[in-house]
Write an enzyme that holds these catalytic residues in place. Structure first.
Site, PDB file in Angstrom:
ATOM      1  CE  LYS A 275      -4.406   1.109   0.298  1.00 50.43           C
ATOM      2  NZ  LYS A 275      -5.532   0.448  -0.357  1.00 50.43           N
TER       3      LYS A 275
ATOM      4  CE1 TYR B 154     -28.725   1.075 -11.458  1.00 48.88           C
ATOM      5  CE2 TYR B 154     -26.779   0.185 -12.563  1.00 48.88           C
ATOM      6  CZ  TYR B 154     -28.099   0.573 -12.591  1.00 48.88           C
ATOM      7  OH  TYR B 154     -28.814   0.440 -13.749  1.00 48.88           O
TER       8      TYR B 154
END
Ligand code: NAD
Length: 355
Positions: free
Chosen positions: A79, A185
């Site tokens: 990261k 969605y």
């Protein structure tokens, strides 16, 4: 650029870069590359201090190792973070400088999008280093990860339902989704096609209205979605939604959603188990995006059919974790961590034997 190496037990390489004149500070942590180069996004965040940024980059890098291991991406975990306000401090100069810092890892760390960075930012970084993934389809990348994360969440739900109830069918089932954003969605779309009855909530009424219209979903006020009576609760908005306040009110059989870090603390995994609610560990469920990126990094380049096959494979990875939790009588989140550690130990053993 001043680069300082930081020795951290259990991490392969951690380094801090600074440009005092321009006020830039960034950290990169490579946690583990046993399974492949370390992939993890670049976060730009208003950390209160560099020490706080370091804690975060270490935690996130380790999380990426585990996520990639269980999802079998063929990648390791790492990261990067920049200390700053993405809205005020982000500039081409900062991103180019970061690109050079990333390049100094010579491919052991590969960056991608995260909180505070966009696909356009990756284009700037890519002028300085080729170790960038998750770029737009037009430039040979794997494009928007969200539909893939949603597909992975959907197949995870099927696997979790099968484990908990003996049937993976959605017809006649109620699924409550918190968050109708990029992932929510697409998840709603898969579920509607499979015949599920949807209960949906979002802080943005327009997002709710869209799924109510398109999928005949029922709108639920945001403060009531977590307590909605349903078969599956899908957190797809925020972290730490499974906590002391919300847990007593849950009325679901399964929790399976895409949001990161859903358990406020590890002990909440145990509390869910005690309540007889099956928790599908977040990082196993939401690995669709990273699996999609892993296809971009494969020798032949990006291929969506291969991505779909890999993402559908999350169902099998989750089954392995759920079966292990049942066998060992432990919370599912703990089983996911053990599964990752087992896979890493096996790969290390194999590498040792070969050398
Ligand atoms: P997004 O920002 O597009 O959508 C999140 C939605 O949640 C927004 O519409 C927001 O209005 C809504 N929301 C925020 N607080 C809410 C609340 N209290 N109640 C109801 N709705 C609320 O984000 P996304 O890309 O859809 O990601 C959703 C979650 O999944 C995040 O936690 C993200 O970290 C995680 N995730 C996403 C991906 C990906 O590919 N996009 C991959 C892995 C994990």
């Amino acid at each position: 650029m001043n680069i300082t190496e930081i020795a951290v037990p259990g991490y392969e390489r951690v380094a801090r870069a600074e440009d005092p004149e321009r006020g830039f500070t960034a950290l990169i942590a490579v946690h583990d590359t046993t399974l492949g180069p370390a992939l993890g996004g670049l976060r730009i965040w208003k950390y209160a201090s560099v020490a706080e940024a370091q804690v975060d980059v270490l935690r996130l890098a380790r999380g990426m190792t585990y996520k990639s291991a269980v999802a079998r991406t063929g990648l390791g975990g790492g990261k990067a973070v920049i200390v700053g306000d993405a809205r005020k401090d982000k500039s081409d100069a900062l991103l180019s400088w970061m690109g050079r810092f990333i390049d100094s890892f010579a491919g052991r760390y590969i960056t991608a999008e995260d909180v505070g960075t966009s696909v356009l930012d990756l284009d700037v970084i890519a002028r300085e280093t080729r170790h960038v993934a998750g770029r737009a389809r037009e430039v040979g990348g794997s494009g928007d990860p969200s539909p893939w994360t949603a597909l992975g969440t959907f197949v995870s739900m099927e696997a979790a339902l099968l484990h908990q109830t003996g049937s993976a069918a959605f017809r006649g089932r109620k699924v409550a989704i918190q968050g109708m954003g990029h992932v929510g969605y697409w998840l709603a779309r898969h579920l509607a096609e499979a015949g599920a009855q949807l209960l949906v909530a979002d802080l943005d009424p327009a997002r709710v209205e869209r799924v109510v219209k398109e999928f005949a979903a029922t709108a639920v006020p945001p403060d009531q979605i977590l307590g909605a009576e349903c078969d599956v609760l899908a957190p797809c908005a925020l972290g730490a939604v499974l906590n002391d306040r919300t847990l007593p009110n849950l009325r679901c059989k399964v929790v399976c959603g895409a949001a990161n870090n859903q358990l406020a603390e590890d002990r909440h995994g145990l509390l869910l188990k005690e309540r007889g609610i099956l928790y599908a560990p977040d990082y196993v469920v939401n690995a669709g995006g990273i699996l999609n990126i892993s296809v971009e990094l494969a020798p032949g380049g990006y291929d969506s059919a291969q991505a779909e096959q890999k993402v559908r494979g999350i169902a099998q990875s989750l089954k392995g974790v759920l079966d292990r939790a049942q066998r060992e009588g432990i919370p599912t989140a703990r089983a996911a961590d053990l599964e990752a550690q087992t896979l890493l130990a096996a790969a290390r053993g194999k590498a040792r034997a070969a050398s």
